[in-house]
Structures are given as structure tokens and as C-alpha cells.
Design a protein around this motif. Structure first.
Motif, PDB file in Angstrom:
ATOM      1  N   GLU A  58       0.828  -1.207   0.000  1.00  0.00           N
ATOM      2  CA  GLU A  58       0.000   0.000   0.000  1.00  0.00           C
ATOM      3  C   GLU A  58       0.866   1.262   0.000  1.00  0.00           C
ATOM      4  O   GLU A  58       0.536   2.247  -0.659  1.00  0.00           O
ATOM      5  CB  GLU A  58      -0.916   0.003   1.236  1.00  0.00           C
ATOM      6  CG  GLU A  58      -1.958  -1.108   1.256  1.00  0.00           C
ATOM      7  CD  GLU A  58      -3.213  -0.732   0.490  1.00  0.00           C
ATOM      8  OE1 GLU A  58      -3.322   0.422   0.051  1.00  0.00           O
ATOM      9  OE2 GLU A  58      -4.093  -1.609   0.320  1.00  0.00           O
ATOM     10  N   ARG A  59       1.971   1.224   0.694  1.00  0.00           N
ATOM     11  CA  ARG A  59       2.803   2.427   0.857  1.00  0.00           C
ATOM     12  C   ARG A  59       3.713   2.676  -0.335  1.00  0.00           C
ATOM     13  O   ARG A  59       3.945   3.835  -0.719  1.00  0.00           O
ATOM     14  CB  ARG A  59       3.644   2.273   2.135  1.00  0.00           C
ATOM     15  CG  ARG A  59       4.619   3.399   2.414  1.00  0.00           C
ATOM     16  CD  ARG A  59       5.255   3.223   3.778  1.00  0.00           C
ATOM     17  NE  ARG A  59       5.798   1.889   3.966  1.00  0.00           N
ATOM     18  CZ  ARG A  59       6.998   1.502   3.540  1.00  0.00           C
ATOM     19  NH1 ARG A  59       7.775   2.342   2.876  1.00  0.00           N
ATOM     20  NH2 ARG A  59       7.425   0.268   3.763  1.00  0.00           N
ATOM     21  N   VAL A  60       4.219   1.600  -0.967  1.00  0.00           N
ATOM     22  CA  VAL A  60       5.232   1.752  -2.013  1.00  0.00           C
ATOM     23  C   VAL A  60       4.678   1.514  -3.417  1.00  0.00           C
ATOM     24  O   VAL A  60       4.991   2.271  -4.347  1.00  0.00           O
ATOM     25  CB  VAL A  60       6.418   0.798  -1.749  1.00  0.00           C
ATOM     26  CG1 VAL A  60       7.454   0.887  -2.881  1.00  0.00           C
ATOM     27  CG2 VAL A  60       7.062   1.110  -0.410  1.00  0.00           C
ATOM     28  N   HIS A  61       3.865   0.489  -3.594  1.00  0.00           N
ATOM     29  CA  HIS A  61       3.533   0.043  -4.949  1.00  0.00           C
ATOM     30  C   HIS A  61       2.179   0.528  -5.473  1.00  0.00           C
ATOM     31  O   HIS A  61       2.000   0.647  -6.690  1.00  0.00           O
ATOM     32  CB  HIS A  61       3.626  -1.479  -5.020  1.00  0.00           C
ATOM     33  CG  HIS A  61       5.006  -1.984  -4.741  1.00  0.00           C
ATOM     34  ND1 HIS A  61       6.000  -1.993  -5.689  1.00  0.00           N
ATOM     35  CD2 HIS A  61       5.578  -2.451  -3.594  1.00  0.00           C
ATOM     36  CE1 HIS A  61       7.125  -2.450  -5.155  1.00  0.00           C
ATOM     37  NE2 HIS A  61       6.888  -2.744  -3.882  1.00  0.00           N
ATOM     38  N   LEU A  62       1.234   0.809  -4.599  1.00  0.00           N
ATOM     39  CA  LEU A  62      -0.064   1.269  -5.071  1.00  0.00           C
ATOM     40  C   LEU A  62      -0.134   2.762  -5.396  1.00  0.00           C
ATOM     41  O   LEU A  62      -0.941   3.155  -6.252  1.00  0.00           O
ATOM     42  CB  LEU A  62      -1.158   0.908  -4.058  1.00  0.00           C
ATOM     43  CG  LEU A  62      -1.451  -0.581  -3.874  1.00  0.00           C
ATOM     44  CD1 LEU A  62      -2.705  -0.759  -3.022  1.00  0.00           C
ATOM     45  CD2 LEU A  62      -1.623  -1.294  -5.204  1.00  0.00           C
ATOM     46  N   PRO A  63       0.671   3.637  -4.756  1.00  0.00           N
ATOM     47  CA  PRO A  63       0.521   5.071  -5.039  1.00  0.00           C
ATOM     48  C   PRO A  63       0.609   5.473  -6.509  1.00  0.00           C
ATOM     49  O   PRO A  63      -0.183   6.330  -6.943  1.00  0.00           O
ATOM     50  CB  PRO A  63       1.639   5.705  -4.199  1.00  0.00           C
ATOM     51  CG  PRO A  63       1.759   4.792  -3.022  1.00  0.00           C
ATOM     52  CD  PRO A  63       1.572   3.421  -3.602  1.00  0.00           C
ATOM     53  N   PRO A  64       1.506   4.912  -7.328  1.00  0.00           N
ATOM     54  CA  PRO A  64       1.489   5.310  -8.743  1.00  0.00           C
ATOM     55  C   PRO A  64       0.178   4.971  -9.451  1.00  0.00           C
ATOM     56  O   PRO A  64      -0.283   5.721 -10.314  1.00  0.00           O
ATOM     57  CB  PRO A  64       2.662   4.538  -9.343  1.00  0.00           C
ATOM     58  CG  PRO A  64       3.589   4.310  -8.190  1.00  0.00           C
ATOM     59  CD  PRO A  64       2.678   4.054  -7.031  1.00  0.00           C
ATOM     60  N   PHE A  65      -0.427   3.852  -9.077  1.00  0.00           N
ATOM     61  CA  PHE A  65      -1.709   3.491  -9.679  1.00  0.00           C
ATOM     62  C   PHE A  65      -2.815   4.426  -9.200  1.00  0.00           C
ATOM     63  O   PHE A  65      -3.685   4.819  -9.983  1.00  0.00           O
ATOM     64  CB  PHE A  65      -2.048   2.031  -9.371  1.00  0.00           C
ATOM     65  CG  PHE A  65      -1.125   1.054 -10.039  1.00  0.00           C
ATOM     66  CD1 PHE A  65      -1.315   0.683 -11.360  1.00  0.00           C
ATOM     67  CD2 PHE A  65      -0.031   0.525  -9.347  1.00  0.00           C
ATOM     68  CE1 PHE A  65      -0.441  -0.203 -11.987  1.00  0.00           C
ATOM     69  CE2 PHE A  65       0.844  -0.354  -9.965  1.00  0.00           C
ATOM     70  CZ  PHE A  65       0.635  -0.715 -11.288  1.00  0.00           C
ATOM     71  N   GLN A  66      -2.747   4.800  -7.926  1.00  0.00           N
ATOM     72  CA  GLN A  66      -3.729   5.751  -7.419  1.00  0.00           C
ATOM     73  C   GLN A  66      -3.591   7.093  -8.125  1.00  0.00           C
ATOM     74  O   GLN A  66      -4.590   7.726  -8.495  1.00  0.00           O
ATOM     75  CB  GLN A  66      -3.555   5.951  -5.908  1.00  0.00           C
ATOM     76  CG  GLN A  66      -4.600   6.875  -5.271  1.00  0.00           C
ATOM     77  CD  GLN A  66      -5.985   6.278  -5.307  1.00  0.00           C
ATOM     78  OE1 GLN A  66      -6.254   5.281  -4.643  1.00  0.00           O
ATOM     79  NE2 GLN A  66      -6.881   6.869  -6.105  1.00  0.00           N
ATOM     80  N   ALA A  67      -2.357   7.520  -8.347  1.00  0.00           N
ATOM     81  CA  ALA A  67      -2.125   8.777  -9.056  1.00  0.00           C
ATOM     82  C   ALA A  67      -2.676   8.708 -10.480  1.00  0.00           C
ATOM     83  O   ALA A  67      -3.264   9.674 -10.987  1.00  0.00           O
ATOM     84  CB  ALA A  67      -0.634   9.104  -9.082  1.00  0.00           C
ATOM     85  N   ALA A  68      -2.484   7.569 -11.148  1.00  0.00           N
ATOM     86  CA  ALA A  68      -3.001   7.402 -12.507  1.00  0.00           C
ATOM     87  C   ALA A  68      -4.523   7.419 -12.523  1.00  0.00           C
ATOM     88  O   ALA A  68      -5.147   8.029 -13.400  1.00  0.00           O
ATOM     89  CB  ALA A  68      -2.474   6.103 -13.110  1.00  0.00           C
ATOM     90  N   VAL A  69      -5.135   6.749 -11.550  1.00  0.00           N
ATOM     91  CA  VAL A  69      -6.598   6.761 -11.446  1.00  0.00           C
ATOM     92  C   VAL A  69      -7.094   8.183 -11.222  1.00  0.00           C
ATOM     93  O   VAL A  69      -8.038   8.647 -11.877  1.00  0.00           O
ATOM     94  CB  VAL A  69      -7.058   5.831 -10.302  1.00  0.00           C
ATOM     95  CG1 VAL A  69      -8.548   6.036 -10.011  1.00  0.00           C
ATOM     96  CG2 VAL A  69      -6.783   4.375 -10.658  1.00  0.00           C
ATOM     97  N   ASP A  70      -6.445   8.902 -10.326  1.00  0.00           N
ATOM     98  CA  ASP A  70      -6.852  10.281 -10.048  1.00  0.00           C
ATOM     99  C   ASP A  70      -6.694  11.174 -11.275  1.00  0.00           C
ATOM    100  O   ASP A  70      -7.418  12.164 -11.429  1.00  0.00           O
ATOM    101  CB  ASP A  70      -6.023  10.845  -8.889  1.00  0.00           C
ATOM    102  CG  ASP A  70      -6.312  10.154  -7.562  1.00  0.00           C
ATOM    103  OD1 ASP A  70      -7.348   9.457  -7.470  1.00  0.00           O
ATOM    104  OD2 ASP A  70      -5.495  10.289  -6.633  1.00  0.00           O
ATOM    105  N   ALA A  71      -5.747  10.825 -12.147  1.00  0.00           N
ATOM    106  CA  ALA A  71      -5.511  11.612 -13.366  1.00  0.00           C
ATOM    107  C   ALA A  71      -6.436  11.205 -14.510  1.00  0.00           C
ATOM    108  O   ALA A  71      -6.350  11.766 -15.606  1.00  0.00           O
ATOM    109  CB  ALA A  71      -4.056  11.464 -13.806  1.00  0.00           C
ATOM    110  N   GLY A  72      -7.309  10.226 -14.267  1.00  0.00           N
ATOM    111  CA  GLY A  72      -8.298   9.842 -15.262  1.00  0.00           C
ATOM    112  C   GLY A  72      -7.834   8.824 -16.280  1.00  0.00           C
ATOM    113  O   GLY A  72      -8.321   8.817 -17.414  1.00  0.00           O
TER     114      GLY A  72
END
Length: 486
Positions: free
Chosen positions: A200-214
Motif C-alpha cells: 500500500e505504501r510503495v507500490h499502489l501510489p502510482p496506480f492511485q495517481a493514474a486513477v486520479d488523473a483519469g
């Protein structure tokens, strides 16, 4: 009447299938399936012939209605389909990460979309959002922007923004993160040996950022997260549910179902059904050339039918509810309609050679080594994700000199370049470099993989290039000509 005889149900099934195919034009079997509602296709290097063949194929794909979703692995650096014969002329993720210029990364994204659209592909299977934290990683490595979630997140968003602005869809991959593995899911089933908190801390944030960017689409990884259960993420409702909980309502695309992680565990057909039940929308079936000489002449049709018939059978026996298919098809069709309406932007202007040179770092002093040079290539086999012929890297750096491989005898004189891509930990390549250093202390190492960690320098001057591409090999050759002082 079974599902196979129900035209409406067959169209629903076809609406979630994304096969590869053999040949440089649309074969008859595939044309029939497209007419029967197939979502689209994935293009590979073997589909792309000369300029005329490419234009003809692109026109044929664009001519189908409803609009198709056509994917291609076009990452720049090591991974290209459009430029597979001669190597990519675009920077790869690791190079962009070390230069760390978001405007440049966005510009590369625009260009990746432009070259993909030129061959009829409207979905770029990238950027890679994996955080490469395991130096042994055989499948991600320099395909990642780097080793920290912050760096990877901002460049993944920049790249997808560029891809989208040129009229294509970006598909970030490989959820929930393939960066902390030391096995290649093309050949085996990797398991993340980390806790859920680290994931959750290292590997998911880039995917969350991509989701937030649409981002339009996310590709799954065939990796096991033990705390989510025994199924790999592609087939795991917990994993795909976590992606939906991040706010993603776009298309979830599976990594190829013919990869060994699925094929040799549950099988491609059963895996397809499980993926749909887990929440996937679009099933990437295969690259029919992956089996090499063992592939049948009709390998593409065989692999397609295996998956198609398994889903039809699951509808017949009630294993797969129709509404699961309907939801998936709705998402895929929405993406196709969006791409049909999306305007195409202008291409970007940037100097790739400048980027390639800026991404190179050096351990030690590189004395001038004018060509011709002898290249001793001790790299292992490429992952199946890399379709391009690696010979051009050797030949470009050798500049008219000899190319030796593996355990070949070390020449006693002349400029000697040792080509490596996996020296971050103790292993065959590192030991080979140590052996060469004892015989030829004047040799130079060119590392096209992930650079070694501080304090783990090789016993020879080393040029870390961060990609195996035509662009990078040319930059390396030029630097070897002049040498690099401390």
C-alpha cells in the motif's frame, strides 16, 4: 440452445476478448469474429510489415464498426513493437526517470501515442507504473521510471497525459505492482514477499495517481499477494476490488492469458472465466508467436477458441452470470466510443539523443575507445515482453568490430566492451565481469539494465545506459569514441 448457438450471447463473449493474430493482414477467422462483435485486437511486431502493409492493416482495422479497441506494447526504450526490427528511437522509462523532466516525459507520451496510432492502435499498453524495488527483477527493471513511488507516480501521470492528448488511451500496468518480484510471470508465478502495508505504501501510489488523473485502462499482473489469497491478481476479486475501491471505473485489462503464470496453473480458458468473475473487463489472450518453433500454424485461432469456448461453457453451466459479461462489455464499448470521439493532437519535438546521453551515468573513468570494438555480450535471454532483436545494440556499439557472446574466449588486445543488463546482485553476469577484469583490466562495461547500488561498483569502469535501444546504443557509441573523464 447452448450459448455457442446464441448470436447475442456470442457477441457479448466476443465483446470482452482481445486476441493477437498471425500475419500482416486481418485473417478470415478474425474478420468473422470482428463482424460477430469482437472488442478488438492486440498488435505485435510480427503483424507490422513494410510501410504499405502497415497502412493497409491500419485502414482495415479502422474500417470496422462499431469502433475497435486496438492495443500495442509501445513503451520506448527496451519495449517497442513499431520499431522492433531496428530498436526504439524513443527514451525508455528509466532514462526519463533519471532525467526527471515531466514535460519531456509528457512529450515522449505524445510521441508513443502518435507512432501507435500510425499503425492503427488506439490503446498504448503503458506507461509502466511499477516501482522497481528488487534489483533482481527480470521483467520490469529499466521499464520502470525508478525505485520510489513519488518518482514513478509523477512520471506515469505525465506519460499518460501525453498519450491521451495525442488521441490514444493509456493503460498503466501492472496492477498492483510487479516491481518487487524476482520471477518473470511470462515463465512462472511470482509472489510478492512483502506485507500489505508495504504494498500500500510503495507500490499502489502510482496506480492511485493514474486513477486520479483519469487513466482509461489498467492492466493486471499475474502475481500473488499472499494477504489477498492464493490467486494471482488477474484472477483475484480482492485485488480487482481494491482497484475499484481506488475510484477506478475504466477498463480493467488482463495481462496475457497465455503467460505461464496462468497457462500452467489454471489454464487460459479457466483463467479467462476466473478473471471475469474477479472483475476484469477485457481479456488479453495471447501473442501467438510466444511459443516460437513450438507454435502451430493456427496457434492464434487455437488460443482464441480455447478462451472463447471456455466462457461460452461457463455461461451454459451457470458458472458465469450474463450480467458480469454485460457490465464488462459496457465498459469496453464506452472506451471504444471515447476513443472514436477523441481528437488527435500534434506530435512533440524533442531530441532523443540528448535524453539518452543525459541519462547515462559512469562509475570510474572511460578512456577513449575508438571503433571498431569487440563486444562481449553476457546478457541472459530477454523477457518475452521485449520483442525487438537485440543484435542492433551489439552491432552499434561494436561499430564494425566483433561480437562475442556468453562464455566466449576473452580477446587479448583491442578495445573490449562487456555488455550486461543484470549486475545489481551477485550472479552469472557479475561473476563474468569479475573474470574479465582479471584478464583485461582495460575493458569497459556497458550496463543497459538497472545501475548497481552505491558501494557495489563493478571492478571495471562502467557506463550505465538504462536501456537497450537503438537510441541508447548510438549514444553509448559516441561516448566511447571520446571517453569520459572523472
Amino acid at each position: 440452445m447452448g450459448a455457442i448457438d446464441d448470436r447475442a450471447l456470442r457477441a457479448l463473449v466476443n465483446g470482452v476478448l482481445w486476441p493477437g493474430f498471425l500475419g500482416r493482414s486481418v485473417p478470415e477467422w478474425l474478420r468473422d469474429e470482428l463482424d460477430a462483435g469482437l472488442a478488438g485486437v492486440v498488435l505485435f511486431a510480427h503483424n507490422l510489415g513494410d510501410e504499405g502493409e502497415r497502412m493497409s492493416l491500419a485502414a482495415e482495422l479502422r474500417g470496422h464498426r462499431p469502433p475497435l479497441v486496438v492495443g500495442i506494447d509501445e513503451e520506448g526504450g527496451n519495449v517497442t513493437r513499431v520499431e522492433a526490427a531496428a530498436g526504439s528511437t524513443l527514451p525508455g522509462a528509466a532514462q526519463l526517470g533519471v532525467v526527471d523532466d515531466l514535460a519531456l516525459t509528457e512529450a515522449v507520451g505524445r510521441e508513443l501515442a502518435r507512432v501507435s496510432l500510425s499503425v492503427g492502435a488506439n490503446v498504448v499498453l503503458g506507461p509502466v507504473a511499477d516501482v522497481n524495488t528488487d534489483p533482481r527483477n527480470p521483467v520490469i527493471g529499466v521499464r520502470s521510471f525508478g525505485e520510489t513511488p513519488e518518482l514513478v507516480a509523477r512520471h506515469a501521470v505525465a506519460a499518460l497525459r501525453g498519450i491521451r492528448s495525442s488521441g490514444a488511451a493509456a493503460c498503466v500496468k501492472h496492477f498492483p505492482g510487479h516491481g518487487d518480484t524476482h520471477l518473470d510471470s511470462h515463465h512462472s508465478m511470482p509472489e510478492l514477499a512483502i506485507g500489505l502495508d508495504e504494498l500500500e505504501r510503495v507500490h499502489l501510489p502510482p496506480f492511485q495517481a493514474a486513477v486520479d488523473a483519469g487513466v482509461d485502462a489498467v492492466m493486471t499482473a499475474h502475481i500473488i499477494v499472499p494477504e489477498w489469497g492464493e490467486q494471482p491478481a488477474t484472477l483475484n476479486p480482492v485485488a480487482l476490488g481494491r482497484l475499484r475501491a481506488m475510484g477506478f471505473d475504466g477498463v480493467i485489462i488482463t495481462d496475457a492469458l497465455d503467460m505461464a503464470a496462468v497457462r500452467e496453473s489454471v489454464g487460459a480458458g479457466a483463467g479467462a472465466v476466473q478473471a471475469l468473475l474477479a472483475g476484469a473487463d477485457l481479456l488479453c489472450i495471447s501473442n501467438p508467436t510466444n511459443l516460437g518453433a513450438e507454435a502451430a500454424i493456427d496457434q492464434d485461432v487455437r488460443e482464441f477458441r480455447e478462451v472463447q469456448h471456455a466462457i461460452l461453457a461457463a455461461l451454459d453451466d451457470g458458472t458465469l452470470p450474463v450480467d458480469v459479461l454485460e457490465r464488462a462489455v459496457a465498459r469496453v464499448r464506452r472506451l471504444a466510443a471515447t476513443l472514436e470521439a477523441r481528437e488527435r493532437g500534434e506530435s512533440s519535438s524533442f531530441d532523443g539523443a540528448v535524453v539518452a546521453r543525459a541519462a547515462i551515468t559512469v562509475d570510474g573513468v572511460i578512456a577513449p575507445a575508438p571503433g571498431p570494438r569487440t563486444v562481449l555480450d553476457v546478457r541472459g535471454r530477454s523477457t518475452l515482453a521485449v520483442a525487438s532483436d537485440r543484435d542492433y545494440v551489439e552491432a552499434t556499439i561494436a561499430d564494425g568490430g566483433d561480437v562475442l557472446r556468453g562464455d566466449a574466449a576473452v580477446p587479448g588486445s583491442g578495445s573490449l566492451i562487456v555488455l550486461v543488463d543484470s549486475v545489481g546482485t551477485d550472479g552469472v553476469q557479475r561473476r563474468r565481469v569479475e573474470n574479465v577484469a582479471r584478464m583485461r583490466p582495460d575493458a569497459v562495461v556497458v550496463n543497459v539494465g538497472v545501475p548497481v547500488a552505491p558501494g557495489a561498483a563493478l571492478p571495471l569502469p562502467t557506463l550505465h545506459a538504462r536501456a537497450a535501444s537503438r537510441l541508447t546504443a548510438t549514444a553509448v557509441r559516441e561516448l566511447l569514441e571520446t571517453g569520459i573523464s572523472a
